[in-house]
Design an enzyme around this catalytic site. Sequence first.
Site, short mmCIF file in Angstrom:
data_model
loop_
_atom_site.label_atom_id
_atom_site.label_comp_id
_atom_site.label_asym_id
_atom_site.label_seq_id
_atom_site.Cartn_x
_atom_site.Cartn_y
_atom_site.Cartn_z
N SER A 149 0.92 -1.37 0.12
CA SER A 149 -0.10 0.01 0.13
C SER A 149 0.89 1.31 0.01
O SER A 149 2.24 1.25 0.48
CB SER A 149 -0.87 -0.01 1.46
OG SER A 149 -1.47 1.12 1.34
N TYR A 162 -2.79 0.20 10.69
CA TYR A 162 -2.79 -0.53 9.43
C TYR A 162 -1.53 -0.25 8.54
O TYR A 162 -1.08 -1.20 7.84
CB TYR A 162 -3.98 0.16 8.59
CG TYR A 162 -4.24 -0.10 7.18
CD1 TYR A 162 -4.60 -1.45 6.81
CD2 TYR A 162 -3.71 0.92 6.20
CE1 TYR A 162 -4.61 -1.50 5.42
CE2 TYR A 162 -3.73 0.59 4.77
CZ TYR A 162 -4.32 -0.77 4.47
OH TYR A 162 -4.39 -1.14 3.11
P1 NAI Z 1 -11.87 -5.73 -0.15
O1 NAI Z 1 -12.47 -5.59 1.29
O2 NAI Z 1 -12.74 -5.18 -1.31
O3 NAI Z 1 -11.31 -6.83 -0.47
C1 NAI Z 1 -10.40 -7.82 0.65
C2 NAI Z 1 -10.76 -9.24 0.55
O4 NAI Z 1 -9.83 -9.96 1.37
C3 NAI Z 1 -12.16 -9.77 0.45
O5 NAI Z 1 -12.40 -10.54 -0.35
C4 NAI Z 1 -12.19 -10.38 1.93
O6 NAI Z 1 -13.16 -11.29 2.05
C5 NAI Z 1 -10.92 -11.03 2.00
N1 NAI Z 1 -10.52 -11.16 3.54
C6 NAI Z 1 -10.54 -10.32 4.40
N2 NAI Z 1 -9.94 -11.15 5.73
C7 NAI Z 1 -9.67 -12.27 5.06
C8 NAI Z 1 -9.05 -13.29 5.85
N3 NAI Z 1 -8.73 -13.49 7.08
N4 NAI Z 1 -8.70 -14.49 5.09
C9 NAI Z 1 -8.92 -14.47 3.84
N5 NAI Z 1 -9.59 -13.47 3.09
C10 NAI Z 1 -9.69 -12.25 3.90
O7 NAI Z 1 -10.80 -4.70 -0.16
P2 NAI Z 1 -9.77 -4.36 -1.21
O8 NAI Z 1 -9.55 -2.72 -1.58
O9 NAI Z 1 -9.91 -4.93 -2.52
O10 NAI Z 1 -8.12 -4.72 -0.32
C11 NAI Z 1 -7.49 -5.68 -1.19
C12 NAI Z 1 -6.04 -5.33 -0.77
O11 NAI Z 1 -5.60 -4.09 -1.07
C13 NAI Z 1 -5.86 -5.30 0.81
O12 NAI Z 1 -4.65 -6.00 1.17
C14 NAI Z 1 -5.73 -3.89 1.11
O13 NAI Z 1 -5.20 -3.74 2.21
C15 NAI Z 1 -5.06 -3.53 -0.11
N6 NAI Z 1 -5.09 -2.02 -0.46
C16 NAI Z 1 -6.43 -1.30 -0.57
C17 NAI Z 1 -6.57 -0.11 -0.66
C18 NAI Z 1 -7.85 0.60 -1.03
O14 NAI Z 1 -7.65 1.92 -1.21
N7 NAI Z 1 -8.90 -0.08 -1.53
C19 NAI Z 1 -5.25 0.85 -0.74
C20 NAI Z 1 -4.30 0.15 -0.68
C21 NAI Z 1 -4.04 -1.33 -0.49
#
Ligand code: NAI
Length: 260
Positions: A149, A162
Site C-alpha cells: 500500500s 494499518y
Molecule cells: P476488499 O475489502 O474489497 O477485499 C478484501 C478481500 O479480502 C475480501 O474478499 C475479503 O473477504 C478478504 N479477506 C479479509 N479477511 C480475510 C481473511 N482473514 N482471510 C482471507 N480473506 C480475507 O478490499 P480491497 O480494497 O480490494 O483490498 C485488497 C487489498 O488491497 C488489501 O490487502 C488492502 O489492504 C489493499 N489496499 C487497498 C487499498 C484501497 O484503497 N482499497 C489501498 C491500498 C491497499
Amino acid sequence: MGHINPDFEAETVVITGATSGIGREIALRFGDAGANVVIGDIEKEPKDADVPTHEAIEDDGGTATFVETDVTDSDQIHRLVSEAREYGGVDVMINNAGLFIGGSVRDLEPDDFDQIHSVNAKGVYFGIQAAANDMIERGEPGSIINTASISSSYAQFEQVQYDSTKGAVRMITRGSALELAEHGIRVNAVGPGQIATEFIEGWSEEAKEAAQEGDLIKDVPLGRAGTPVDVAGAYLFLASAEAGYITGELLFVDGGWQVF
Ligand code: NAI
C-alpha cells in the site's frame, strides 16, 4: 494507448482475498489470460458483484476454484496452496487478503491490533512460506506478489495499526526476495493508492463521505481515485516473464499519490 496481451495459459495462480475488490479483478484478469485460478477467501459471496469470482471465471470459459481460507491460519494457507497441485502446482502466488481497522493509537484494543496484523502481515508471511516451499519441492520456481500500500511508506492519520502492517509487508517482500532468489523465486509487491472498493467500509463515516464525494484524503496528481481495473495489470506484469529481472520491488499504483 496500446495493450500488452498477457498469456498465462496452463499456469496456476493462487490468490487470497479475491472474492471482492482488487483481488477479484486480478483473479478475473488471470482467468482471461488462460490461467487456472485458485481463490482463497473467508467469504464466497462478493460484496461488490452478484456472482462469486470463480463462477464468473468459469462462466467466461476459464478454470477456477474456491477454497474457503482464513489467511490468519497458516494451516489453511498451506492447504490452499496444496489444492493448486490439482492443476500442476502454484506458479504465481498473490497474497492480497487485507483488512482495515482505523482509530487512534491512544485507544485501539489489543485484539484489534492482533487481528489486523494477523490478516495483513502474518497472512502474507505464511502465504510466501507455503508457496515457496511448494515451488522448491516441485523444482518449479515461480513468482510471488504481495499487496502492500502507499501505507507501506507513508503514515496516514489514525492508521498506525494499518500502516504498520503494510510497512511489514514491504520488508517481508524484500527479505523474502533476498532469501528466495537463489531458488529462482521472485518476490514483489504492488502498492495501491486510494482505490474505490468496499474496503472503504472500514473507514470512518466522515472519511467515507469525503471519498465518495471525490474529496480524497490527499490530492492525487492524476485527479481521481483508482479502481481495481487500474491496479490489476501491475500484478500480471510482475508475474510475467517481462518482469523476470525484477525482485524485491514495491510498485506503487497510486495516480502519483506518493510523489509529493
Ligand atoms: P476488499 O475489502 O474489497 O477485499 C478484501 C478481500 O479480502 C475480501 O474478499 C475479503 O473477504 C478478504 N479477506 C479479509 N479477511 C480475510 C481473511 N482473514 N482471510 C482471507 N480473506 C480475507 O478490499 P480491497 O480494497 O480490494 O483490498 C485488497 C487489498 O488491497 C488489501 O490487502 C488492502 O489492504 C489493499 N489496499 C487497498 C487499498 C484501497 O484503497 N482499497 C489501498 C491500498 C491497499
